[in-house]
Design a protein around this motif. Sequence first.
Motif, PDB file in Angstrom:
ATOM      1  N   THR A 120       5.065  -3.145  23.598  1.00  0.00           N
ATOM      2  CA  THR A 120       4.948  -1.890  24.028  1.00  0.00           C
ATOM      3  C   THR A 120       4.017  -1.426  24.777  1.00  0.00           C
ATOM      4  O   THR A 120       2.636  -3.123  24.787  1.00  0.00           O
ATOM      5  CB  THR A 120       4.954  -1.495  22.446  1.00  0.00           C
ATOM      6  OG1 THR A 120       3.349  -2.077  21.908  1.00  0.00           O
ATOM      7  CG2 THR A 120       6.074  -1.800  21.678  1.00  0.00           C
ATOM      8  N   PRO A 121       3.448  -0.552  25.639  1.00  0.00           N
ATOM      9  CA  PRO A 121       2.420  -0.430  26.304  1.00  0.00           C
ATOM     10  C   PRO A 121       1.445  -0.201  25.780  1.00  0.00           C
ATOM     11  O   PRO A 121       0.301  -0.500  26.683  1.00  0.00           O
ATOM     12  CB  PRO A 121       3.146   0.835  26.610  1.00  0.00           C
ATOM     13  CG  PRO A 121       4.344   1.434  26.357  1.00  0.00           C
ATOM     14  CD  PRO A 121       4.939   0.410  25.438  1.00  0.00           C
ATOM     15  N   ASP A 122       1.520   0.113  24.015  1.00  0.00           N
ATOM     16  CA  ASP A 122      -0.310  -0.372  23.538  1.00  0.00           C
ATOM     17  C   ASP A 122       0.357  -1.436  22.878  1.00  0.00           C
ATOM     18  O   ASP A 122      -1.089  -1.619  22.450  1.00  0.00           O
ATOM     19  CB  ASP A 122      -0.298   1.230  22.848  1.00  0.00           C
ATOM     20  CG  ASP A 122       0.957   1.363  21.480  1.00  0.00           C
ATOM     21  OD1 ASP A 122       1.611   0.515  21.932  1.00  0.00           O
ATOM     22  OD2 ASP A 122       0.262   1.984  20.748  1.00  0.00           O
ATOM     23  N   ALA A 123       0.407  -2.499  23.283  1.00  0.00           N
ATOM     24  CA  ALA A 123       0.594  -3.268  22.000  1.00  0.00           C
ATOM     25  C   ALA A 123      -1.404  -4.198  22.493  1.00  0.00           C
ATOM     26  O   ALA A 123      -1.706  -3.985  23.201  1.00  0.00           O
ATOM     27  CB  ALA A 123       1.924  -4.872  22.750  1.00  0.00           C
ATOM     28  N   GLN A 124      -0.944  -5.035  21.616  1.00  0.00           N
ATOM     29  CA  GLN A 124      -2.169  -5.922  21.386  1.00  0.00           C
ATOM     30  C   GLN A 124      -1.980  -7.268  20.958  1.00  0.00           C
ATOM     31  O   GLN A 124      -1.380  -7.919  20.175  1.00  0.00           O
ATOM     32  CB  GLN A 124      -3.522  -5.551  20.112  1.00  0.00           C
ATOM     33  CG  GLN A 124      -4.819  -6.255  20.212  1.00  0.00           C
ATOM     34  CD  GLN A 124      -5.898  -5.845  19.322  1.00  0.00           C
ATOM     35  OE1 GLN A 124      -5.438  -6.604  18.253  1.00  0.00           O
ATOM     36  NE2 GLN A 124      -6.985  -5.060  19.489  1.00  0.00           N
TER      37      GLN A 124
ATOM     38  N   ASP B   5      -8.603 -14.705  22.297  1.00  0.00           N
ATOM     39  CA  ASP B   5      -9.207 -14.019  23.109  1.00  0.00           C
ATOM     40  C   ASP B   5      -7.787 -12.316  22.887  1.00  0.00           C
ATOM     41  O   ASP B   5      -6.843 -13.206  22.867  1.00  0.00           O
ATOM     42  CB  ASP B   5      -8.947 -14.552  24.667  1.00  0.00           C
ATOM     43  CG  ASP B   5     -10.034 -14.609  25.214  1.00  0.00           C
ATOM     44  OD1 ASP B   5     -11.474 -15.324  24.102  1.00  0.00           O
ATOM     45  OD2 ASP B   5     -10.033 -16.366  25.616  1.00  0.00           O
ATOM     46  N   VAL B   6      -8.586 -11.386  23.832  1.00  0.00           N
ATOM     47  CA  VAL B   6      -7.735  -9.881  23.012  1.00  0.00           C
ATOM     48  C   VAL B   6      -7.422  -9.203  24.365  1.00  0.00           C
ATOM     49  O   VAL B   6      -8.493  -9.065  25.370  1.00  0.00           O
ATOM     50  CB  VAL B   6      -8.466  -9.038  21.928  1.00  0.00           C
ATOM     51  CG1 VAL B   6      -7.179  -7.577  21.557  1.00  0.00           C
ATOM     52  CG2 VAL B   6      -8.745  -9.745  20.790  1.00  0.00           C
ATOM     53  N   ARG B   7      -6.148  -8.819  24.312  1.00  0.00           N
ATOM     54  CA  ARG B   7      -6.016  -8.006  25.507  1.00  0.00           C
ATOM     55  C   ARG B   7      -4.734  -7.142  24.859  1.00  0.00           C
ATOM     56  O   ARG B   7      -3.963  -7.278  23.905  1.00  0.00           O
ATOM     57  CB  ARG B   7      -4.510  -8.953  26.537  1.00  0.00           C
ATOM     58  CG  ARG B   7      -5.022  -9.814  27.281  1.00  0.00           C
ATOM     59  CD  ARG B   7      -4.578 -10.954  27.106  1.00  0.00           C
ATOM     60  NE  ARG B   7      -5.319 -12.318  27.478  1.00  0.00           N
ATOM     61  CZ  ARG B   7      -6.188 -13.244  27.306  1.00  0.00           C
ATOM     62  NH1 ARG B   7      -5.657 -13.667  25.613  1.00  0.00           N
ATOM     63  NH2 ARG B   7      -6.616 -14.118  28.044  1.00  0.00           N
ATOM     64  N   ASP B   8      -5.804  -5.721  25.169  1.00  0.00           N
ATOM     65  CA  ASP B   8      -5.063  -4.014  24.628  1.00  0.00           C
ATOM     66  C   ASP B   8      -4.352  -4.270  26.314  1.00  0.00           C
ATOM     67  O   ASP B   8      -4.716  -3.818  26.967  1.00  0.00           O
ATOM     68  CB  ASP B   8      -6.136  -3.626  24.572  1.00  0.00           C
ATOM     69  CG  ASP B   8      -6.871  -3.867  23.519  1.00  0.00           C
ATOM     70  OD1 ASP B   8      -6.354  -4.474  22.533  1.00  0.00           O
ATOM     71  OD2 ASP B   8      -7.912  -4.415  23.212  1.00  0.00           O
ATOM     72  N   GLY B   9      -2.980  -3.762  25.609  1.00  0.00           N
ATOM     73  CA  GLY B   9      -1.938  -2.637  26.459  1.00  0.00           C
ATOM     74  C   GLY B   9      -1.264  -3.342  27.681  1.00  0.00           C
ATOM     75  O   GLY B   9      -1.648  -4.671  27.546  1.00  0.00           O
ATOM     76  N   ARG B  10       0.042  -3.409  28.082  1.00  0.00           N
ATOM     77  CA  ARG B  10       0.579  -4.245  28.822  1.00  0.00           C
ATOM     78  C   ARG B  10       0.222  -4.356  29.623  1.00  0.00           C
ATOM     79  O   ARG B  10       0.465  -5.594  30.495  1.00  0.00           O
ATOM     80  CB  ARG B  10       1.647  -3.586  28.715  1.00  0.00           C
ATOM     81  CG  ARG B  10       3.432  -4.060  29.685  1.00  0.00           C
ATOM     82  CD  ARG B  10       4.224  -3.018  29.822  1.00  0.00           C
ATOM     83  NE  ARG B  10       5.359  -2.549  28.424  1.00  0.00           N
ATOM     84  CZ  ARG B  10       6.283  -1.830  28.190  1.00  0.00           C
ATOM     85  NH1 ARG B  10       5.817  -1.199  28.777  1.00  0.00           N
ATOM     86  NH2 ARG B  10       6.727  -2.031  27.258  1.00  0.00           N
ATOM     87  N   ALA B  11      -0.684  -3.863  30.426  1.00  0.00           N
ATOM     88  CA  ALA B  11      -1.177  -4.093  31.704  1.00  0.00           C
ATOM     89  C   ALA B  11      -1.754  -5.576  31.927  1.00  0.00           C
ATOM     90  O   ALA B  11      -2.390  -6.383  32.589  1.00  0.00           O
ATOM     91  CB  ALA B  11      -1.559  -3.123  32.321  1.00  0.00           C
ATOM     92  N   ALA B  12      -2.418  -5.269  30.556  1.00  0.00           N
ATOM     93  CA  ALA B  12      -3.811  -6.422  29.731  1.00  0.00           C
ATOM     94  C   ALA B  12      -3.040  -7.908  30.465  1.00  0.00           C
ATOM     95  O   ALA B  12      -3.242  -9.113  31.066  1.00  0.00           O
ATOM     96  CB  ALA B  12      -4.589  -5.985  29.301  1.00  0.00           C
ATOM     97  N   ILE B  13      -2.139  -7.604  29.212  1.00  0.00           N
ATOM     98  CA  ILE B  13      -1.112  -8.207  28.956  1.00  0.00           C
ATOM     99  C   ILE B  13      -0.851  -9.307  30.027  1.00  0.00           C
ATOM    100  O   ILE B  13      -0.102 -10.916  30.182  1.00  0.00           O
ATOM    101  CB  ILE B  13       0.138  -8.429  27.961  1.00  0.00           C
ATOM    102  CG1 ILE B  13      -1.047  -8.132  26.236  1.00  0.00           C
ATOM    103  CG2 ILE B  13       1.076  -9.372  27.433  1.00  0.00           C
ATOM    104  CD1 ILE B  13       0.417  -7.129  25.174  1.00  0.00           C
ATOM    105  N   GLU B  14       0.503  -7.734  31.123  1.00  0.00           N
ATOM    106  CA  GLU B  14       0.787  -8.549  32.108  1.00  0.00           C
ATOM    107  C   GLU B  14      -0.465  -9.529  33.026  1.00  0.00           C
ATOM    108  O   GLU B  14       0.503 -10.955  33.531  1.00  0.00           O
ATOM    109  CB  GLU B  14       1.363  -7.676  33.260  1.00  0.00           C
ATOM    110  CG  GLU B  14       1.918  -7.772  34.440  1.00  0.00           C
ATOM    111  CD  GLU B  14       2.887  -6.800  35.418  1.00  0.00           C
ATOM    112  OE1 GLU B  14       2.390  -6.913  36.042  1.00  0.00           O
ATOM    113  OE2 GLU B  14       2.734  -6.001  34.481  1.00  0.00           O
ATOM    114  N   ALA B  15      -1.281  -9.088  33.513  1.00  0.00           N
ATOM    115  CA  ALA B  15      -2.433 -10.217  34.301  1.00  0.00           C
ATOM    116  C   ALA B  15      -2.854 -11.083  33.358  1.00  0.00           C
ATOM    117  O   ALA B  15      -3.440 -11.512  34.451  1.00  0.00           O
ATOM    118  CB  ALA B  15      -3.715  -8.606  33.956  1.00  0.00           C
ATOM    119  N   SER B  16      -3.153 -11.381  32.161  1.00  0.00           N
ATOM    120  CA  SER B  16      -2.920 -12.526  31.860  1.00  0.00           C
ATOM    121  C   SER B  16      -2.010 -13.662  32.386  1.00  0.00           C
ATOM    122  O   SER B  16      -2.900 -14.570  31.609  1.00  0.00           O
ATOM    123  CB  SER B  16      -2.737 -12.978  30.294  1.00  0.00           C
ATOM    124  OG  SER B  16      -2.542 -12.776  29.630  1.00  0.00           O
TER     125      SER B  16
END
Length: 67
Positions: free
Chosen positions: A22-26, A33-44
């Motif tokens: 989801t767009p606001d996923a964690q 390590d924590v990634r907040d949001g779809r964009a950060a998840i994609e970047a990882s």
Amino acid sequence: MVDRFSAAFAAHDAKALAAVWTPDAQHIDMLGDVRDGRAAIEASYVELFKHMPDAKLSVELLSVRHV
């Protein structure tokens, strides 16, 4: 969802992987390590595939929890 995720990982498609979330996923990885949001998840995933071009994934679904 598991099939979509597995196929996207096999293709090393970071955008398709992130679209499963989801767009606001964690996302918290195995190292904590924590990634907040779809964009950060994609970047990882972009970084993962950059540093591990032969990365593979095996998925075994053990249970489903409805929230």
